[in-house]
Each structure stands twice: as C-alpha cells, then as structure tokens.
Write a protein that holds these residues in place. Structure first.
Motif, PDB file in Angstrom:
ATOM      1  N   ARG A 154       0.984  -0.595  -0.215  1.00 26.77           N
ATOM      2  CA  ARG A 154      -0.577   0.042  -0.570  1.00 26.77           C
ATOM      3  C   ARG A 154       0.741   1.391   0.149  1.00 26.77           C
ATOM      4  O   ARG A 154       2.028   1.125   0.554  1.00 26.77           O
ATOM      5  CB  ARG A 154      -0.936  -0.325   1.522  1.00 26.77           C
ATOM      6  N   ILE A 155       0.374   2.361  -0.825  1.00 28.15           N
ATOM      7  CA  ILE A 155       1.234   3.555  -0.953  1.00 28.15           C
ATOM      8  C   ILE A 155       0.277   4.832   0.174  1.00 28.15           C
ATOM      9  O   ILE A 155      -0.687   5.194  -0.069  1.00 28.15           O
ATOM     10  CB  ILE A 155       1.206   3.724  -1.929  1.00 28.15           C
ATOM     11  N   THR A 156       1.603   5.110   0.702  1.00 25.53           N
ATOM     12  CA  THR A 156       0.337   5.755   1.894  1.00 25.53           C
ATOM     13  C   THR A 156       0.516   7.395   1.175  1.00 25.53           C
ATOM     14  O   THR A 156      -0.575   7.615   1.844  1.00 25.53           O
ATOM     15  CB  THR A 156       0.889   5.940   3.709  1.00 25.53           C
ATOM     16  N   GLY A 157       1.573   7.554   0.728  1.00 28.32           N
ATOM     17  CA  GLY A 157       1.508   9.183   0.097  1.00 28.32           C
ATOM     18  C   GLY A 157       2.614   8.982  -1.112  1.00 28.32           C
ATOM     19  O   GLY A 157       3.881   8.581  -0.094  1.00 28.32           O
ATOM     20  N   LEU A 158       2.826  10.031  -1.610  1.00 24.78           N
ATOM     21  CA  LEU A 158       3.730  10.168  -2.360  1.00 24.78           C
ATOM     22  C   LEU A 158       4.754  10.734  -2.605  1.00 24.78           C
ATOM     23  O   LEU A 158       3.549  12.148  -2.127  1.00 24.78           O
ATOM     24  CB  LEU A 158       4.069   9.548  -4.030  1.00 24.78           C
ATOM     25  N   ASN A 185      -8.490  10.168  -3.386  1.00 25.81           N
ATOM     26  CA  ASN A 185      -9.690   9.710  -2.042  1.00 25.81           C
ATOM     27  C   ASN A 185      -9.679   8.762  -3.158  1.00 25.81           C
ATOM     28  O   ASN A 185      -9.871   7.389  -2.536  1.00 25.81           O
ATOM     29  CB  ASN A 185     -10.877  10.694  -2.167  1.00 25.81           C
ATOM     30  N   GLN A 241       2.960  14.656  -2.827  1.00 26.11           N
ATOM     31  CA  GLN A 241       1.586  14.341  -3.299  1.00 26.11           C
ATOM     32  C   GLN A 241       0.048  15.267  -3.098  1.00 26.11           C
ATOM     33  O   GLN A 241      -0.186  15.122  -2.055  1.00 26.11           O
ATOM     34  CB  GLN A 241       1.096  12.249  -3.296  1.00 26.11           C
ATOM     35  N   LYS A 253      -3.559  15.545  -2.122  1.00 21.72           N
ATOM     36  CA  LYS A 253      -4.423  14.509  -1.727  1.00 21.72           C
ATOM     37  C   LYS A 253      -5.469  14.037  -1.834  1.00 21.72           C
ATOM     38  O   LYS A 253      -6.227  14.492  -3.480  1.00 21.72           O
ATOM     39  CB  LYS A 253      -5.600  14.845  -0.354  1.00 21.72           C
ATOM     40  N   GLN A 283      -6.907   4.916  -3.741  1.00 21.97           N
ATOM     41  CA  GLN A 283      -6.519   3.995  -3.309  1.00 21.97           C
ATOM     42  C   GLN A 283      -4.935   3.563  -4.367  1.00 21.97           C
ATOM     43  O   GLN A 283      -4.972   3.181  -4.881  1.00 21.97           O
ATOM     44  CB  GLN A 283      -6.441   2.579  -2.239  1.00 21.97           C
ATOM     45  N   GLN A 284      -3.370   3.421  -3.848  1.00 21.62           N
ATOM     46  CA  GLN A 284      -2.165   2.580  -4.947  1.00 21.62           C
ATOM     47  C   GLN A 284      -2.072   1.692  -3.789  1.00 21.62           C
ATOM     48  O   GLN A 284      -1.701   1.811  -2.864  1.00 21.62           O
ATOM     49  CB  GLN A 284      -1.739   4.422  -4.229  1.00 21.62           C
ATOM     50  N   THR A 307      -2.873   1.744  -9.129  1.00 22.27           N
ATOM     51  CA  THR A 307      -4.189   3.680  -9.299  1.00 22.27           C
ATOM     52  C   THR A 307      -5.021   2.870  -9.262  1.00 22.27           C
ATOM     53  O   THR A 307      -5.561   2.620 -10.653  1.00 22.27           O
ATOM     54  CB  THR A 307      -3.641   4.368  -9.497  1.00 22.27           C
ATOM     55  N   ALA A 358       8.924   5.395  -0.759  1.00 20.28           N
ATOM     56  CA  ALA A 358       7.230   5.602  -1.244  1.00 20.28           C
ATOM     57  C   ALA A 358       6.824   4.402  -1.942  1.00 20.28           C
ATOM     58  O   ALA A 358       5.782   4.200  -1.012  1.00 20.28           O
ATOM     59  CB  ALA A 358       6.769   6.858  -0.781  1.00 20.28           C
TER      60      ALA A 358
END
Length: 477
Positions: free
Chosen positions: A43-47, A54, A50, A52, A56-57, A77, A346
């Motif tokens: 799971r990518i929590t954030g790049l 809604n 990036q 915001k 999942q990645q 993505t 990330a």
C-alpha cells in the motif's frame, strides 16, 4: 516509537478482522490473510509532493522466476469512484526497454504528472483511473525498477520471455489481489507494446484453456503500434515522403535499396536512412513532427541529434522529446523524481538495493540487446479476432516513428470486412480524428497527436478510452 507501533497494531488488527470475516464466509483464512498482508505491505500511503486523493494505490514487486530472481515492478492506481465495479486495465510501454511508470503513469494516463522542479506531483484531470483501475507494469526485467539477479538476463531478452514473464506476473498478482480475479481485464499500451500487448493477450487466452482460475480478459487496445516489419517500414518511408520530410531522390533510394523484410538492414540502406535523418529531417522531434524539441537553457538540444530508431522497426529511440503546449522535457523530471530515495521508499521500489544502476526512463542495455522479435504480429491478431476479443488500434497522425500510414498498411493485410465505413469522430464539437469499424477490430486516428497520444491529446484519448471500454463506436457528433 509509540506512533510507529500504533500503526503496526492497527494494520495487524485490520488483517485479523478481515481474516475473521473471510472465515465466516468459508474462505481459506490462512491464504487470504497472507494475501492481505502482502497487499498491505504494497500500500502507498502517499508519495512525496502528492496532492490529496480519495483512491487507493499499491506498488511493489512480483517475482516471476525464482532461480534467476527476476521480479517485475508494478504500480496500481485504483479508480476514483467505485473501484470494485470497475475493470482492471493493464498498461505497457514499449521501447523495448521503456518504463510504464515514466511514460504511461507519469506523462499520459496516470493520475499524477511531475512538476517542473521534480519536487512534487499535480493531478491529471484526464486520468484514465476515472474510468478504470490502472495497473502499470514495468516489463521485462531491467526496465525501470524491475530487475533480475542474473545480469545476463539484461543481455539476452526479447518478445518470448517478456510475454511469458508478464503472464506469470499477472497470475501471481491476481493471487495477491484476489478481489480482481473475476474482474474484466483489458490490456493497453503503445509503440513496441504493439508486440507486448497482443503477445500477452495470446498467452492469457492459451493459459485460460488449461486452468479453472481464468483471467477474465475481454480485449486490448494499442496505439502507434509496431505491427509488421515490411508494411510498417513501407508505410514509414511513405509518410516521410508525403509529409515532405525527405527528398524524392532519398525516397526512391530507400525504396530501391532497402529490404524491409529483414531484421537488420544492409549498410547501404542504413547509410541512406541516416543521411535522410541527419541532412533532410532537420532538428525535429520524430515522435511529433510539428513540435519543438527539448532544448537546454543555452539553446542547444537535449540528448543526441541522432535517434537510435532502426529499420525495420524494432527497438526505437530511447530519447524522447515532447509537444509544444506541454513541457517537452518531462522525461528529465521523471528521472530526477524516481531516483529520489524518499520516492523509492514510498513506492517500495529497489527495497533490497539489488538495482546497481540509476533508474532511467528507458534502458539502452535492453534496447541494444533485444534478441528475439516477431517479424509480424498479424497472425496473432487473426488468432485473437477468432477468439472474440475486443480489439482497438489507434494512431496519432503526426508521429513519424510508427506513423498512421504504417498502421493502415499493416492492418489492411488482415482483409477484414467493414461494418461501419470511415467517418470523422468528435470530442467537444471538434474532429478528434477518423475511424472505421471492421468485423473484429476498430481502427481510429487521433488528429494532431504524436507518438504518445494521451500526452499530446488527453481529452481525445480519454474519449477514445471511454468508447473502447463501452464497446461502442466513437461519437459521430
């Protein structure tokens, strides 16, 4: 430490909760819990940088061959809305040797584009994940973040291994993400993915004949696709002449000297070709003949003046410049961004440090050492048309590398019956291009688009993708 442990406990509680739910539904909880743990690890929590979002990645590695340690990198993505009801679309870039992360994900159809400073990302309002879940695959090993522990793999690869490894990836990836197992699957890509996509589709069709866990492949779509050595190259030389890129003399010399059936041309043919490129083309971007190249701040051109494109069409240049109105230097930004340690962390990329070289948008090593290639993909088209797959082929009409004439000459050899004759299709009350629907295949041009259609004409490409998924002809008004 407290926050870190809290995150770990929440993650494990989530996995345990889902495992209990699966048990109540009679599902093998041990296997499912393992898959959930693998999924959560990806799971990518954030790049970095990036905005915001809604959706999942996920990203990470799937090992496709244990002995040499070949592992392919992916980036998923999910769809912006209702991802559980949307199809899975796999995107492949060509080269061979070019990264789907660098091009498809970061310049064309992905949700983010990279800022000029390479410090962050901004949203792509025509991202295809509005309509589908997008799975970007870097294939074969040696492309982008994908790797092999056996270095000789990078010097001995080609069409066959790429197709088999890509199938193995998809089978194992669906094990990791079982919620996608029965989802409709479509394959998409461009350029040398004109080989990858149909070859992988054939591998899937053959795989489905011998398994209960079938991949729900519905069709594929390819753009500016390398298809057939002879007709691609004949159409390319005709395009150069018809668009005044070469002289009459050079045109006649190429036509009389070159044997477009051959995998490697004679020295005489190549010398004529390079003369045309160096002396007659001028300083243009062959991937969009009406766009300016990417120049340095001092006005000099970025990268070598000679493209490494070959006749007949096999590996194409790894040096890519872009269109006016867009930034023609976006590849530079990708190579800065994806070499950042925080970005790789990330993305869960190069986690073991097994990649001893810098991340590049394209691998020259693979490009130079591509050792098997189908001379024609047309026999595969015939097989897949007979198998009932939805097949669309599109062409940006200002690309001189795999031009529209090349694609039309190649597809004409299929001798398909026309069901809807040639007509202009529209987007925002403007002609987006032209199209003809055949029995078993739809062909469309995209007006004013270069080699990477979704980058040059994102709105038109979005409409093209929407119509493809719907299985409907492009709009006539």
């Amino acid at each position: 430490m407290f926050n870190f442990m809290a995150k770990r406990e929440r993650k494990h509680c989530f996995v345990s909760f889902v495992a209990i739910v699966l048990l109540l539904h009679g599902v093998n909880s041990a296997a499912s819990a393992t898959h959930l743990e693998e999924e959560e690890a990806d799971r990518i929590t954030g790049l970095p940088g990036q905005p915001k979002v809604n959706f999942q990645q996920f990203s990470g590695y799937v090992t496709v061959s244990q002995v040499p340690g070949r592992a392919l990198f992916y980036w998923l993505t999910e769809s912006v809305q209702q991802p559980l009801s949307k199809p899975l679309v796999v995107w492949l870039n060509g080269g061979p040797g070019c990264s789907s992360v660098a091009y498809g994900a970061s310049e064309e159809i992905g949700p983010f584009k990279i800022s000029k400073t390479s410090s962050g990302l901004y949203l792509n309002k025509f991202s295809w994940n509005i309509l589908a879940n997008l799975l970007f695959l870097e294939t074969p090993a040696g492309v982008g973040f994908s790797y092999s522990n056996r270095s000789s793999d990078l010097f001995d690869t080609g069409d066959r291994r790429t197709a088999k490894d890509s199938l193995e990836f998809l089978v194992r990836w669906l094990d990791r993400f079982p919620r996608y197992r029965n989802r409709e699957v479509y394959l998409t890509g461009e350029s040398y993915a004109g080989h990858y996509v149909p070859q992988l589709a054939r591998e899937i069709v053959n795989y489905n004949k011998n398994t209960k866990n079938k991949i729900n492949l519905k069709g594929f779509m390819v753009g500016n696709a390398v298809t057939d050595n002879y007709y691609d190259n004949l159409g390319t030389v005709d395009y150069w002449w018809s668009h005044a890129m070469i002289s009459d003399k050079t045109y006649h010399q190429l036509m009389s000297t070159c044997d477009f059936q051959r995998q490697k041309e004679s020295n005489e043919c190549e010398s004529i070709y390079y003369y045309a490129m160096d002396q007659e083309f001028g300083s243009i971007d062959q991937y969009n003949i009406y766009s300016p190249p990417c120049n340095r701040s001092d006005g000099s051109r970025l990268g070598p003046t000679r493209h490494h494109m070959r006749l007949p069409h096999r590996p194409h240049s790894v040096f890519r410049e872009k269109l006016s109105g867009y930034d023609p230097c976006t590849e530079k930004y990708a190579e800065i961004y994806y070499n950042r340690a925080d970005v790789q962390k990330a993305l869960h990329a190069n986690t073991t440090g097994r990649i001893p070289y810098k991340w590049t948008a394209c691998s020259e090593t693979l490009n130079r050492n591509w050792n098997d290639t189908d001379s024609s993909i047309l026999p595969i088209y015939r097989e897949l048309i007979a198998a009932g797959l939805r097949i669309w082929v599109f062409s940006g009409d200002v690309d001189s590398v795999v031009p529209v004439t090349a694609t039309r000459y190649s597809l004409n050899q299929l001798k398909l019956d026309t069901t809807i004759p040639w007509y202009p299709w529209y987007v925002k009350k403007q002609v987006g291009g032209w199209t003809e629907v055949y029995k078993g295949l739809t062909f469309a041009t995209v007006r004013g688009a270069g080699h990477e259609v979704p980058m040059f004409k994102p709105r038109a490409a979005f409409q093209l993708f929407r119509s493809f998924l719907q299985g409907k002809p492009l709009p006539k008004s």
